[in-house]
Design an enzyme around this catalytic site. Sequence first.
Site, PDB file in Angstrom:
ATOM      1  N   HIS A 271      49.301 -12.422 -31.405  1.00  0.00           N
ATOM      2  CA  HIS A 271      49.114 -13.663 -30.536  1.00  0.00           C
ATOM      3  C   HIS A 271      48.231 -14.726 -31.189  1.00  0.00           C
ATOM      4  O   HIS A 271      48.201 -15.768 -30.733  1.00  0.00           O
ATOM      5  CB  HIS A 271      48.547 -13.464 -29.296  1.00  0.00           C
ATOM      6  CG  HIS A 271      47.214 -12.643 -29.324  1.00  0.00           C
ATOM      7  ND1 HIS A 271      46.826 -11.516 -30.205  1.00  0.00           N
ATOM      8  CD2 HIS A 271      46.054 -13.139 -28.987  1.00  0.00           C
ATOM      9  CE1 HIS A 271      45.601 -11.487 -30.043  1.00  0.00           C
ATOM     10  NE2 HIS A 271      44.942 -12.307 -29.505  1.00  0.00           N
ATOM     11  N   CYS A 272      47.763 -14.453 -32.420  1.00  0.00           N
ATOM     12  CA  CYS A 272      46.960 -15.421 -33.178  1.00  0.00           C
ATOM     13  C   CYS A 272      47.355 -15.958 -34.471  1.00  0.00           C
ATOM     14  O   CYS A 272      47.756 -17.047 -34.737  1.00  0.00           O
ATOM     15  CB  CYS A 272      45.661 -14.748 -33.368  1.00  0.00           C
ATOM     16  SG  CYS A 272      44.552 -14.564 -31.899  1.00  0.00           S
ATOM     17  N   ILE A 273      47.612 -14.910 -35.594  1.00  0.00           N
ATOM     18  CA  ILE A 273      47.795 -15.287 -36.886  1.00  0.00           C
ATOM     19  C   ILE A 273      48.966 -16.009 -37.330  1.00  0.00           C
ATOM     20  O   ILE A 273      48.976 -17.064 -37.889  1.00  0.00           O
ATOM     21  CB  ILE A 273      47.775 -13.999 -37.690  1.00  0.00           C
ATOM     22  CG1 ILE A 273      46.542 -13.057 -37.569  1.00  0.00           C
ATOM     23  CG2 ILE A 273      47.962 -14.280 -39.185  1.00  0.00           C
ATOM     24  CD1 ILE A 273      45.270 -13.665 -37.798  1.00  0.00           C
TER      25      ILE A 273
END
Length: 435
Positions: A271-273
């Site tokens: 969900h971030c990188i």
Amino acid sequence: MLIDKINNKQAKVGIVGLGYVGLPVGVAYAEAGFRVTGLDVTQARVKMLNRGESYIDDIQSERLLPILANGSFKASFDPSVLAAQDAIIICVPTPLNKTQDPDLTAIKAATKDIAANLQRGQLIVLESTTYPGTTQEIIQPVLESRGMKVGEDFYLAFSPERIDPGAVGSKGWRFENTPKVVGGVTPQCRELAVALYANVVEKVVPVSSPSIAEMTKIFENVFRVVNVALVNEMALLCDRMGLDVWEVVRAANTKPYGIMQFAPGPGVGGHCIPIDPFYLTWKAREYDFHTRFIELAGEINLQMPYHVRELTIRALNRSDKGLHGAKILVLGVAYKKDVSDFRESPAIKIISLLEKDGAHITYHDPHVPELQEGHVTYQSVKLEQQTLNEADCVLIITDHSAFDYEAIVREAKVVVDTRNATAKVGENRDKIVLL
């Protein structure tokens, strides 16, 4: 006063969004003695939580039962509960849309609900990862639209989430012992937000503004995505040169200074990188600035699934087998080891590429019993001797701890290992094709 309520743990805390970020945050505050109300738009989630059933890997159901029993935690899908909260923490998803631009739909919806129920003296904190300026450019005007002023009638801050799914058991990093960066719109906003987190988190790091805190989170993930891209590019070059990139990385990491450990892989997920750096590239255009370094890193990482397809073709060639019609068993579809989250997982792209070339795909993942991509639903098959024997190629995408790699290599015809998960396998190494 709100500061006294917070310091005496008498403040009521509302959590908007009960996913991978919001639920651990809410549970931590409830366990610390605060009264927590979690708000989520998914009624099924709300009902599960109120029954004491968790759907998040890092929160066991056993942790929910005591805080439900003593009244410290409850879940709701009714936004009107926000009016009764002293502090509200926003933990909603911030994906990208189809054109790789920030999708703030969930943040805007949450802000609208909060504004409709805003009370004097409330503290609002955004934790969702976003571009610098969101707190003051998007949230603040909506909250002030009803006549109240930030820093006087209500308080507003940003504190980026630092949840690392799957790390709780292995590293011990959890919400409570990971340092928390906090930036408030005004000094009093920051003071209240710092106090709120200091009651639960071991170390709080105040910064001068929400924008600094927002940029801090983006930089953390840009740092990772750029270094992952660097080692992935090394993997591609080593492949051309006939060198073992894993041996290169292992040797380089023996240097006690000037280097940090990053490993190549089949792509980036979660969900971030894969998402957060694009928030910065989007915002940078407003200042006539092009983040070429970040965009190049994204391009390199996006090429890795195509490289995995090429390795799979090479592996099949060993037995004079083509990709069209080949039976491929994918091991692991989660985006990282020992979690059930498959958001943006490189496995999804790899499966799509292989199927377009006519391969027949099955997968096994002990953490993901079902995988839905578009209109297609896949079911995890049992990992048995027969399953391994029948596959023309076994493709390791996620290196889950539950896998018996000795048995996998022994029973498989050929194995493409994108994570160096078979490093300790002593026999049948001639079957292994490494990234």
